[in-house]
Design a protein around this motif. Structure first.
Motif, PDB file in Angstrom:
ATOM      1  N   GLN A 108      72.409  27.692  35.237  1.00  0.00           N
ATOM      2  CA  GLN A 108      72.296  27.484  33.801  1.00  0.00           C
ATOM      3  C   GLN A 108      72.317  28.838  33.108  1.00  0.00           C
ATOM      4  OE1 GLN A 108      68.846  25.158  33.020  1.00  0.00           O
ATOM      5  NE2 GLN A 108      69.694  23.302  33.938  1.00  0.00           N
ATOM      6  N   PRO A 109      72.761  28.888  31.848  1.00  0.00           N
ATOM      7  CA  PRO A 109      72.859  30.172  31.139  1.00  0.00           C
ATOM      8  C   PRO A 109      71.539  30.952  31.068  1.00  0.00           C
ATOM      9  CG  PRO A 109      74.015  28.475  29.936  1.00  0.00           C
ATOM     10  CD  PRO A 109      73.310  27.803  31.069  1.00  0.00           C
ATOM     11  N   MET A 110      70.434  30.292  30.893  1.00  0.00           N
ATOM     12  CA  MET A 110      69.153  31.007  30.836  1.00  0.00           C
ATOM     13  C   MET A 110      68.791  31.624  32.182  1.00  0.00           C
ATOM     14  SD  MET A 110      67.958  31.245  27.870  1.00  0.00           S
ATOM     15  CE  MET A 110      66.310  31.783  28.226  1.00  0.00           C
ATOM     16  N   HIS A 111      69.130  30.946  33.267  1.00  0.00           N
ATOM     17  CA  HIS A 111      68.850  31.504  34.584  1.00  0.00           C
ATOM     18  C   HIS A 111      69.702  32.736  34.832  1.00  0.00           C
ATOM     19  CE1 HIS A 111      67.459  27.261  35.937  1.00  0.00           C
ATOM     20  NE2 HIS A 111      66.462  27.949  35.423  1.00  0.00           N
ATOM     21  N   LEU A 112      70.973  32.663  34.467  1.00  0.00           N
ATOM     22  CA  LEU A 112      71.856  33.817  34.654  1.00  0.00           C
ATOM     23  C   LEU A 112      71.420  34.988  33.787  1.00  0.00           C
ATOM     24  CD1 LEU A 112      75.311  32.026  34.849  1.00  0.00           C
ATOM     25  CD2 LEU A 112      73.940  32.929  36.715  1.00  0.00           C
ATOM     26  N   LEU A 113      70.981  34.716  32.577  1.00  0.00           N
ATOM     27  CA  LEU A 113      70.487  35.760  31.682  1.00  0.00           C
ATOM     28  C   LEU A 113      69.244  36.421  32.278  1.00  0.00           C
ATOM     29  CD1 LEU A 113      70.802  37.192  28.951  1.00  0.00           C
ATOM     30  CD2 LEU A 113      69.330  35.424  27.975  1.00  0.00           C
ATOM     31  N   LEU A 114      68.356  35.625  32.836  1.00  0.00           N
ATOM     32  CA  LEU A 114      67.153  36.161  33.459  1.00  0.00           C
ATOM     33  C   LEU A 114      67.507  37.057  34.652  1.00  0.00           C
ATOM     34  CD1 LEU A 114      64.048  36.171  33.550  1.00  0.00           C
ATOM     35  CD2 LEU A 114      64.211  34.215  35.089  1.00  0.00           C
ATOM     36  N   VAL A 115      68.460  36.640  35.452  1.00  0.00           N
ATOM     37  CA  VAL A 115      68.897  37.456  36.598  1.00  0.00           C
ATOM     38  C   VAL A 115      69.503  38.780  36.107  1.00  0.00           C
ATOM     39  CG1 VAL A 115      70.564  37.578  38.492  1.00  0.00           C
ATOM     40  CG2 VAL A 115      69.197  35.515  38.158  1.00  0.00           C
ATOM     41  N   LEU A 116      70.285  38.742  35.056  1.00  0.00           N
ATOM     42  CA  LEU A 116      70.875  39.975  34.519  1.00  0.00           C
ATOM     43  C   LEU A 116      69.815  40.919  33.965  1.00  0.00           C
ATOM     44  CD1 LEU A 116      74.069  38.591  32.767  1.00  0.00           C
ATOM     45  CD2 LEU A 116      73.930  39.935  34.858  1.00  0.00           C
ATOM     46  N   ILE A 127      66.664  41.105  34.954  1.00  0.00           N
ATOM     47  CA  ILE A 127      65.945  41.666  36.105  1.00  0.00           C
ATOM     48  C   ILE A 127      66.791  42.741  36.782  1.00  0.00           C
ATOM     49  CG2 ILE A 127      65.065  41.121  38.416  1.00  0.00           C
ATOM     50  CD1 ILE A 127      64.151  38.423  37.245  1.00  0.00           C
ATOM     51  N   ALA A 128      68.095  42.505  36.912  1.00  0.00           N
ATOM     52  CA  ALA A 128      68.984  43.514  37.507  1.00  0.00           C
ATOM     53  C   ALA A 128      69.011  44.779  36.653  1.00  0.00           C
ATOM     54  CB  ALA A 128      70.386  42.949  37.663  1.00  0.00           C
ATOM     55  N   LEU A 129      68.949  44.628  35.340  1.00  0.00           N
ATOM     56  CA  LEU A 129      68.923  45.783  34.446  1.00  0.00           C
ATOM     57  C   LEU A 129      67.662  46.603  34.667  1.00  0.00           C
ATOM     58  CD1 LEU A 129      70.264  47.266  32.074  1.00  0.00           C
ATOM     59  CD2 LEU A 129      68.992  45.774  30.552  1.00  0.00           C
ATOM     60  N   PHE A 130      66.525  45.940  34.827  1.00  0.00           N
ATOM     61  CA  PHE A 130      65.274  46.660  35.080  1.00  0.00           C
ATOM     62  C   PHE A 130      65.257  47.323  36.452  1.00  0.00           C
ATOM     63  CE2 PHE A 130      63.151  43.802  31.847  1.00  0.00           C
ATOM     64  CZ  PHE A 130      62.938  44.823  30.933  1.00  0.00           C
ATOM     65  N   VAL A 131      65.809  46.661  37.452  1.00  0.00           N
ATOM     66  CA  VAL A 131      65.763  47.200  38.810  1.00  0.00           C
ATOM     67  C   VAL A 131      66.728  48.367  38.980  1.00  0.00           C
ATOM     68  CG1 VAL A 131      66.250  46.667  41.236  1.00  0.00           C
ATOM     69  CG2 VAL A 131      64.952  45.051  39.847  1.00  0.00           C
ATOM     70  N   PHE A 132      67.974  48.210  38.538  1.00  0.00           N
ATOM     71  CA  PHE A 132      68.994  49.226  38.786  1.00  0.00           C
ATOM     72  C   PHE A 132      69.168  50.210  37.645  1.00  0.00           C
ATOM     73  CE2 PHE A 132      70.343  45.623  41.463  1.00  0.00           C
ATOM     74  CZ  PHE A 132      70.257  46.252  42.685  1.00  0.00           C
ATOM     75  N   GLY A 133      68.786  49.846  36.440  1.00  0.00           N
ATOM     76  CA  GLY A 133      68.949  50.726  35.296  1.00  0.00           C
ATOM     77  C   GLY A 133      70.336  50.591  34.703  1.00  0.00           C
ATOM     78  N   PRO A 134      70.472  50.960  33.427  1.00  0.00           N
ATOM     79  CA  PRO A 134      71.759  50.772  32.752  1.00  0.00           C
ATOM     80  C   PRO A 134      72.878  51.671  33.275  1.00  0.00           C
ATOM     81  CG  PRO A 134      70.178  51.847  31.304  1.00  0.00           C
ATOM     82  CD  PRO A 134      69.440  51.454  32.533  1.00  0.00           C
ATOM     83  N   SER A 135      72.556  52.792  33.874  1.00  0.00           N
ATOM     84  CA  SER A 135      73.614  53.688  34.361  1.00  0.00           C
ATOM     85  C   SER A 135      74.188  53.222  35.693  1.00  0.00           C
ATOM     86  CB  SER A 135      73.087  55.109  34.490  1.00  0.00           C
ATOM     87  OG  SER A 135      72.047  55.151  35.449  1.00  0.00           O
ATOM     88  N   LYS A 136      73.435  52.477  36.475  1.00  0.00           N
ATOM     89  CA  LYS A 136      73.892  52.038  37.793  1.00  0.00           C
ATOM     90  C   LYS A 136      74.620  50.704  37.777  1.00  0.00           C
ATOM     91  CE  LYS A 136      72.174  55.308  40.395  1.00  0.00           C
ATOM     92  NZ  LYS A 136      72.958  56.122  41.288  1.00  0.00           N
ATOM     93  N   LEU A 137      74.449  49.908  36.727  1.00  0.00           N
ATOM     94  CA  LEU A 137      75.069  48.584  36.708  1.00  0.00           C
ATOM     95  C   LEU A 137      76.596  48.627  36.755  1.00  0.00           C
ATOM     96  CD1 LEU A 137      72.829  46.401  34.390  1.00  0.00           C
ATOM     97  CD2 LEU A 137      73.034  46.356  36.857  1.00  0.00           C
ATOM     98  N   PRO A 138      77.285  49.509  36.019  1.00  0.00           N
ATOM     99  CA  PRO A 138      78.753  49.555  36.153  1.00  0.00           C
ATOM    100  C   PRO A 138      79.208  49.943  37.562  1.00  0.00           C
ATOM    101  CG  PRO A 138      78.098  50.642  34.139  1.00  0.00           C
ATOM    102  CD  PRO A 138      76.840  50.348  34.903  1.00  0.00           C
TER     103      PRO A 138
END
Length: 69
Positions: free
Chosen positions: A7-15, A17-28
């Motif tokens: 569901q869209p809310m689940h995918l948003l939550l995963v994104l 969490i990934a932003l917090f774990v990896f940081g904005p510079s590592k995501l690309p």
């Protein structure tokens, strides 16, 4: 069971969490490495033996490696 998983809310939550774990510079970089891995997997599967027992056509990467030897 899995229909409610994506569901869209689940995918948003995963994104988020990934932003917090990896940081904005590592995501690309992470996205690029995942894309590269998927491309390599598909190339490997294209060169695999198919169901009839004959080898599939070699990929361009395989042909380039053979000519460099």
């Amino acid at each position: 069971m899995f229909g409610q998983l994506f569901q869209p809310m689940h995918l948003l939550l995963v994104l988020v969490i990934a932003l917090f774990v990896f940081g904005p510079s590592k995501l690309p970089q992470l996205g690029a490495s995942i894309g590269k891995s998927i491309r390599e997997l598909r190339k490997g599967l294209d060169g695999a033996v198919d169901q009839s027992g004959t080898a599939a056509q070699p990929t361009q990467t395989t042909q380039q490696a053979e000519t460099k030897k």
